[in-house]
Design a protein around this motif. Structure first.
Motif, PDB file in Angstrom:
ATOM      1  N   UNK A 177       0.864  -1.175   0.000  1.00 44.31           N
ATOM      2  CA  UNK A 177       0.000   0.000   0.000  1.00 44.31           C
ATOM      3  C   UNK A 177       0.906   1.232   0.000  1.00 44.31           C
ATOM      4  N   UNK A 178       0.804   2.049  -1.042  1.00 43.50           N
ATOM      5  CA  UNK A 178       1.746   3.160  -1.228  1.00 43.50           C
ATOM      6  C   UNK A 178       1.683   4.160  -0.079  1.00 43.50           C
ATOM      7  N   UNK A 179       0.478   4.413   0.428  1.00 40.55           N
ATOM      8  CA  UNK A 179       0.339   5.386   1.517  1.00 40.55           C
ATOM      9  C   UNK A 179       1.022   4.886   2.777  1.00 40.55           C
ATOM     10  N   UNK A 180       0.793   3.627   3.104  1.00 40.45           N
ATOM     11  CA  UNK A 180       1.408   3.076   4.314  1.00 40.45           C
ATOM     12  C   UNK A 180       2.926   2.956   4.164  1.00 40.45           C
ATOM     13  N   UNK A 181       3.392   2.521   2.998  1.00 42.57           N
ATOM     14  CA  UNK A 181       4.835   2.398   2.792  1.00 42.57           C
ATOM     15  C   UNK A 181       5.502   3.763   2.868  1.00 42.57           C
ATOM     16  N   UNK A 182       4.870   4.782   2.282  1.00 48.92           N
ATOM     17  CA  UNK A 182       5.430   6.131   2.354  1.00 48.92           C
ATOM     18  C   UNK A 182       5.484   6.647   3.773  1.00 48.92           C
ATOM     19  N   UNK A 183       4.418   6.401   4.544  1.00 47.02           N
ATOM     20  CA  UNK A 183       4.398   6.839   5.938  1.00 47.02           C
ATOM     21  C   UNK A 183       5.487   6.143   6.737  1.00 47.02           C
ATOM     22  N   UNK A 184       5.665   4.850   6.485  1.00 45.60           N
ATOM     23  CA  UNK A 184       6.719   4.099   7.159  1.00 45.60           C
ATOM     24  C   UNK A 184       8.085   4.662   6.797  1.00 45.60           C
ATOM     25  N   UNK A 185       8.337   4.876   5.536  1.00 48.15           N
ATOM     26  CA  UNK A 185       9.636   5.340   5.074  1.00 48.15           C
ATOM     27  C   UNK A 185      10.009   6.696   5.670  1.00 48.15           C
ATOM     28  N   UNK A 186       9.039   7.574   5.788  1.00 50.47           N
ATOM     29  CA  UNK A 186       9.318   8.946   6.239  1.00 50.47           C
ATOM     30  C   UNK A 186       9.171   9.144   7.747  1.00 50.47           C
ATOM     31  N   UNK A 187       8.766   8.091   8.466  1.00 50.06           N
ATOM     32  CA  UNK A 187       8.529   8.269   9.900  1.00 50.06           C
ATOM     33  C   UNK A 187       7.306   9.112  10.156  1.00 50.06           C
ATOM     34  N   UNK A 188       6.205   8.809   9.443  1.00 46.80           N
ATOM     35  CA  UNK A 188       4.956   9.555   9.561  1.00 46.80           C
ATOM     36  C   UNK A 188       3.784   8.604   9.782  1.00 46.80           C
ATOM     37  N   UNK A 189       4.002   7.515  10.532  1.00 48.69           N
ATOM     38  CA  UNK A 189       2.934   6.532  10.741  1.00 48.69           C
ATOM     39  C   UNK A 189       1.915   6.976  11.779  1.00 48.69           C
TER      40      UNK A 189
END
Length: 519
Positions: free
Chosen positions: A309-321
């Motif tokens: 899931x692009x949104x979740x992966x992006x949040x994980x990568x940037x420390x924005x979960x």
């Protein structure tokens, strides 16, 4: 310029002249051309990054100086390795190629096989030397620990004198920008080079080690009291053998110093155990290269989505979960290139369980962020923390509880999440419970992308449903026989009954694992 009996030493993840057996063996047989090949295709891979190259480039600069003092500076060429070797042969004639065995990612595995084939076709000898405690073409893990001890106890190899090769163009060491790597800030990254590694080794063994066993679980205390040798071992600025022997010497010396900190002996004994684990996990990838890409236990195939899931992966990568302690760990990692083991395990587990991301994609995100990226340790741990090995217990970390346990004052979390400033200390790990949550969440700091308790429960049910399948245990036992550690025999002869015994699924699930970053 034709050179008789030319020996080409191909440096890869062994960027040192001391205790470099490939270099010493080559120098004993003829003039040495020390070679490092910058391979753009490797560095364009999903798991490689500018921060890693910056560390390697600094190490290469220092290595070039070391080799020059020995008689012949490091030659750097850029391009596909077989073409580079072909140009060397065209210019200098036949040669013997030397290298250390490498257990790298899938790209380097295919590359090494290609090089071996090129050498056979060209009629040139390719001599590969064992680098550390990993054994190629291993038939069984029985006796592995005793073999490790024996290898690490062998004498260190002095850096050899080298014959100058004349007017040989050394070549430039490119920058990350030259390689087209995405720019990134990593202001807290450890500096590359052997001198920095030796300094870390000395300060750990003589000053920083006493709180090691307790501090290694804390992202704050671990940053100082873990050895921080992992990038120097990963890229070979230090050899595993010299670190092991330096630790052993210090342990003997401490026995004669009764006034030293009483925690020292236990800390260094624990550190010795981590050195064993380092090679134990790399051996897994050596024995099963597919574990970088495929579930080790194939019963898990199809469990998670094939694409993240692009949104979740992006949040994980940037420390924005929206999970504060997880985000603090990821932001710290982005800024420093390092994270202690327990937190590495936690963030990977959260990615795989709570966020339900395919481990191949979240694992690649983390690989790029680790300056000390060691493929064998990394991918073995990624699968372990994702519950897909079939050998280890399902360990679903509670990210909120981990925040309270490992950052009880909230200092680490607040350092990396300044936007939580308005939130009271009592709620810093669960800001959604704070009276003023609406003023911060969704504005300065994101809402949680998942509700942690329900996400963990859903993941637990899905994973255990697989484990209850009719053929699960049979395949798990087969994997255990091939990959599990044999704890007995680390310091003995390897002849004891326990060293020969087959491990059981239950035994393996009780064992805790350790990583590169605990070193």
């Amino acid at each position: 310029m034709r050179l008789r009996d030319l020996q080409v030493v191909w440096f890869k993840r062994d960027l040192r002249s001391f205790d470099n057996r490939a270099l010493a063996a080559a120098a004993a047989r003829g003039p040495v051309l020390p070679l490092y090949v910058v391979e753009p295709e490797l560095w364009a891979g999903r798991d490689m990054s500018a921060r890693q190259w910056a560390f390697v480039a600094e190490t290469l600069v220092e290595l070039r100086g070391e080799l020059a003092r020995l008689g012949q500076g490091l030659v750097v060429r850029q391009g596909e390795i077989c073409r580079v070797l072909e140009r060397i042969r065209a210019e200098h004639g036949a040669f013997t190629l030397w290298a250390h065995e490498e257990t790298g990612n899938g790209w380097t595995y295919a590359r090494d096989r290609r090089v071996a084939g090129w050498c056979r076709a060209a009629g040139l000898a390719f001599c590969e030397i064992k680098n550390h405690g990993v054994t190629r073409a291993l038939a069984t893990r029985n006796g592995w620990a005793a073999s490790w001890d024996s290898f690490m106890g062998e004498p260190l190899t002095a850096a050899p004198r080298l014959r100058p090769l004349g007017d040989l163009t050394l070549g430039a060491i490119p920058s990350a920008k030259d390689l087209g790597l995405a720019p990134e800030r990593c202001d807290g990254r450890q500096r590359g080079g052997r001198r920095a590694g030796l300094e870390r080794l000395h300060s750990f063994l003589n000053e920083r080690a006493p709180p090691y066993r307790k501090a290694m679980s804390s992202p704050l205390a671990g940053a100082r009291h873990c050895s921080r040798l992992s990038p120097y071992l990963a890229w070979g600025a230090l050899s595993m053998r010299e670190v092991h022997q330096a630790n052993a010497r210090r342990r003997v010396a401490l026995a004669e110093l009764p006034n030293e900190d009483r925690r020292f002996p236990g800390a260094l004994k624990a550190f010795s155990g981590r050195l064993h684990w380092h090679c134990h996990f790399i051996q897994k990838l050596e024995d099963a290269p597919r574990l970088e890409y495929e579930n080790l236990h194939r019963a898990y195939d199809g469990l998670r989505p094939a694409t993240a899931d692009a949104t979740r992966l992006g949040a994980f990568s940037e420390g924005e979960t929206g999970l504060p302690f997880v985000d603090a760990c990821l932001r710290s990692l982005r800024a420093t290139g390092w994270l202690n083991f327990r937190m590495r395990a936690m963030v990977q587990a959260v990615a795989s369980y709570h966020l339900w991301l395919p481990w191949q994609e979240s694992g690649a995100v983390l690989a790029r962020l680790f300056t000390d990226y060691e493929p064998g340790i990394h991918w073995s741990q990624v699968q372990m923390q994702s519950g897909t090995t079939g050998m280890n217990t399902v360990r679903i970390y509670n990210p909120v509880k981990q925040g309270y346990d490992q950052d009880p004052t909230g200092a680490f979390t607040r350092r990396w999440l300044p936007e939580l400033g308005p939130i009271d200390d009592a709620f810093v790990q669960e800001p959604w419970r704070a009276p003023n949550a609406a003023q911060v969440l969704g504005r300065a700091y994101p809402e949680p992308v998942v509700e942690p308790a329900s996400a963990a429960q859903a993941a637990r049910e899905a994973v255990w449903a697989v484990r209850k399948g009719p053929l699960f245990r049979e395949e798990a036992q087969r994997l255990l026989v091939k990959h599990a550690s044999r704890k007995a025999g680390r310091s003995g002869t390897g002849r004891g009954r326990a060293n020969r015994a087959k491990p059981s699924v239950a035994q393996a699930q009780m064992r805790f694992s350790f990583g590169q970053d605990d070193l």
